[in-house]
Design an enzyme around this catalytic site. Structure first.
Site, PDB file in Angstrom:
ATOM      1  N   ARG A  60       0.856  -1.108  -0.058  1.00  0.00           N
ATOM      2  CA  ARG A  60      -0.054  -0.164   0.002  1.00  0.00           C
ATOM      3  C   ARG A  60       0.936   1.272   0.114  1.00  0.00           C
ATOM      4  O   ARG A  60       2.100   1.253   0.111  1.00  0.00           O
ATOM      5  CB  ARG A  60      -1.053   0.221   1.182  1.00  0.00           C
ATOM      6  N   ALA A  62       0.705   4.881  -2.378  1.00  0.00           N
ATOM      7  CA  ALA A  62       0.821   5.106  -3.752  1.00  0.00           C
ATOM      8  C   ALA A  62       1.750   4.881  -4.757  1.00  0.00           C
ATOM      9  O   ALA A  62       1.453   4.067  -5.628  1.00  0.00           O
ATOM     10  CB  ALA A  62       0.114   6.711  -3.953  1.00  0.00           C
ATOM     11  N   ARG A 103      -7.955  -0.733  -6.731  1.00  0.00           N
ATOM     12  CA  ARG A 103      -8.072   0.536  -5.810  1.00  0.00           C
ATOM     13  C   ARG A 103      -8.329   1.721  -6.917  1.00  0.00           C
ATOM     14  O   ARG A 103      -7.244   1.973  -7.660  1.00  0.00           O
ATOM     15  CB  ARG A 103      -6.871   0.553  -4.688  1.00  0.00           C
ATOM     16  N   GLN A 211      -2.160   2.657   9.863  1.00  0.00           N
ATOM     17  CA  GLN A 211      -0.803   2.769   9.171  1.00  0.00           C
ATOM     18  C   GLN A 211       0.064   3.719   9.949  1.00  0.00           C
ATOM     19  O   GLN A 211       1.353   3.368   9.778  1.00  0.00           O
ATOM     20  CB  GLN A 211      -1.223   3.335   7.807  1.00  0.00           C
ATOM     21  N   ASP A 252      -2.112  10.530  -2.481  1.00  0.00           N
ATOM     22  CA  ASP A 252      -2.409   9.750  -3.335  1.00  0.00           C
ATOM     23  C   ASP A 252      -2.731  10.180  -4.905  1.00  0.00           C
ATOM     24  O   ASP A 252      -2.656   9.461  -5.817  1.00  0.00           O
ATOM     25  CB  ASP A 252      -3.488   8.809  -2.807  1.00  0.00           C
ATOM     26  N   ASN A 262      -5.350  12.354   0.167  1.00  0.00           N
ATOM     27  CA  ASN A 262      -4.545  11.485   1.119  1.00  0.00           C
ATOM     28  C   ASN A 262      -5.393  10.790   2.201  1.00  0.00           C
ATOM     29  O   ASN A 262      -6.603  10.958   2.050  1.00  0.00           O
ATOM     30  CB  ASN A 262      -3.512  12.223   1.473  1.00  0.00           C
ATOM     31  N   LYS A 263      -4.758   9.906   2.804  1.00  0.00           N
ATOM     32  CA  LYS A 263      -5.422   9.229   3.813  1.00  0.00           C
ATOM     33  C   LYS A 263      -6.636   9.936   4.734  1.00  0.00           C
ATOM     34  O   LYS A 263      -6.281  11.220   4.910  1.00  0.00           O
ATOM     35  CB  LYS A 263      -4.258   8.664   4.834  1.00  0.00           C
TER      36      LYS A 263
HETATM   37  O1  MRU Z   1      -4.587   3.210   2.140  1.00  0.00           O
HETATM   38  P1  MRU Z   1      -3.087   3.379   1.934  1.00  0.00           P
HETATM   39  O2  MRU Z   1      -2.486   2.879   3.161  1.00  0.00           O
HETATM   40  O3  MRU Z   1      -2.641   3.008   0.901  1.00  0.00           O
HETATM   41  O4  MRU Z   1      -3.034   4.863   2.027  1.00  0.00           O
HETATM   42  C1  MRU Z   1      -1.957   5.663   1.879  1.00  0.00           C
HETATM   43  C2  MRU Z   1      -1.764   7.009   1.904  1.00  0.00           C
HETATM   44  O5  MRU Z   1      -2.871   7.565   2.076  1.00  0.00           O
HETATM   45  C3  MRU Z   1      -0.271   7.493   2.082  1.00  0.00           C
HETATM   46  O6  MRU Z   1      -0.065   8.842   2.700  1.00  0.00           O
HETATM   47  C4  MRU Z   1       0.056   7.998   0.438  1.00  0.00           C
HETATM   48  O7  MRU Z   1      -0.112   6.961  -0.703  1.00  0.00           O
HETATM   49  C5  MRU Z   1       1.370   8.435   0.080  1.00  0.00           C
HETATM   50  S1  MRU Z   1       2.441   7.157   0.153  1.00  0.00           S
HETATM   51  C6  MRU Z   1       4.023   7.864   0.006  1.00  0.00           C
END
Ligand code: MRU
Length: 361
Positions: A60, A62, A103, A211, A252, A262-263
């Site tokens: 996981r 991006a 996704r 995470q 993302d 983003n998350k």
């Molecule tokens: O659901 P996830 O764990 O894939 O979400 C990840 C994030 O939101 C990260 O902050 C984003 O992908 C940047 S990773 C360099």
């Protein structure tokens, strides 16, 4: 194949990569759903296994999703070997289409698949299938190598924004576990740490899948960077107490005007930063920009299973049958973002024009 390993504490992580040759090799990744309890690597040798690994967040973040998908496309192309050169290309396209359904939000997934497809189509038609597959693997490896270089460049640019001894708040995981090297947001922190700036990190735990607690706290701790874990709901208090001087997060998908997905929870953190007069930075490679979207309103937001909230990690934390809303991402408006740290430099102020200017360099 599943490989149980001792955590190689402090060593650099091989989050996602290829092992072996194009004809028989596998995509190997750390199974991040098991961290921090177990350090296990899994091998993916077929496209449905790669799809499942992305969907269930074994891999996981991006950039890491994009890299996994690029190798997944090679695995898919391989199934067409017996049907010759055209068979390889057709199999590549169908694997790419399927992997693209795993996704929806991280644009790096589509960027990497599109790049693999375009590269596949550019290979001379006369080349034999095995050589075609070798070239496809070389392209996927290039995507991973470029990501490593991007992480280092983002770290260099971002570290200039860090004051000595500064407290830095981050959300989710944008570190080594989310990239081929040592991250985007965390690259800024690792570089500042290497430069002796002694940053102190506050990591939001990042509900519902943790995470921040399971991954960011884990990787910072094993690399010896001081980190304090907080619940998401504590960010405002930590800011009010003056414990943090800046916020840096990953992304993302970034629209043409800088609106950033983003998350889930990132938008709230950006509002809190604004309320406390703290700079809020996004760190992301150019592959995370989606210039086809004028603003963030068109970014597709992944909706995830309610059980992540009601039965997180197996324990019932809500009554059966309760209604749940579980968007995995939110969009932070560009006006809340003080700068976007890319491998090409820091975009500041964040506008459609400055983004175009920096990305075109
Ligand atoms: O659901 P996830 O764990 O894939 O979400 C990840 C994030 O939101 C990260 O902050 C984003 O992908 C940047 S990773 C360099």
């Amino acid at each position: 194949m599943r490989i149980d390993l001792q955590d190689p504490a402090g060593a650099s992580l091989a989050t996602v990569g290829w092992v072996g040759d194009a004809a028989t090799g596998v995509l190997r990744m750390i199974d991040q759903t098991l961290l921090p309890n177990k350090f296990v690597e899994i091998d993916c040798a077929d496209v449905p296994t790669v799809w499942e690994a992305i969907k269930s967040l074994r891999v996981r973040g991006a950039p890491a999703i994009g890299i996994a998908a690029a190798f997944g496309a090679v695995i898919g192309a391989r199934t067409g070997l017996a049907e010759g050169r055209i068979g390889v290309e057709t199999a590549l396209q169908s694997a790419s289409k399927f992997l693209g359904t795993s996704r929806p939000t991280a644009v790096n997934l589509f960027w990497a698949l599109d790049r693999m497809e375009r590269f596949g189509a550019s290979i001379a038609p006369g080349l034999n299938p095995a050589e075609t597959l070798d070239l496809l693997l070389a392209e996927a490896n290039r995507i991973a190598a470029e990501d490593r270089a991007m992480c280092r460049a983002i770290g260099r640019h971002g570290a200039e924004l860090v004051e000595p001894g500064q407290g830095i708040l981050t959300h989710c995981n944008a570190g080594g576990l989310a990239t081929a090297d040592y991250g985007t947001a965390l690259a800024v922190i690792y570089t500042a740490h290497e430069q002796g700036k002694a940053p102190r990190v506050f990591a939001d735990e990042t509900r519902p899948l943790l995470q921040g607690a399971r991954l960011t706290a884990w990787e910072l701790q094993r690399r010896g960077v001081p980190v304090t874990l907080i619940c998401d709901s504590m960010a405002a208090q930590v800011m009010k107490e003056g414990k943090v001087g800046m916020v840096v997060v990953g992304a993302d998908r970034i629209a043409a005007n800088g609106d950033t997905a983003n998350k889930i929870g990132t938008y709230g953190v950006a509002l809190l930063a604004k309320a406390h007069g703290l700079p809020f930075y996004v760190a992301a490679p150019s592959s995370t920009f989606d210039l086809t979207l004028p603003d963030g309103s068109g970014i597709p937001i992944e909706q995830r299973d309610p059980s992540e909230i009601t039965r997180g990690f197996g324990l019932a934390t809500a009554p059966d049958g309760i209604d749940v809303y579980n968007p995995a991402f939110d969009v932070t408006p560009a006006e809340l973002i003080d700068g976007i740290i890319t491998e090409r430099g820091v975009i500041r102020p964040v506008t459609t024009a400055t983004i175009r200017e920096v990305l075109s360099t």
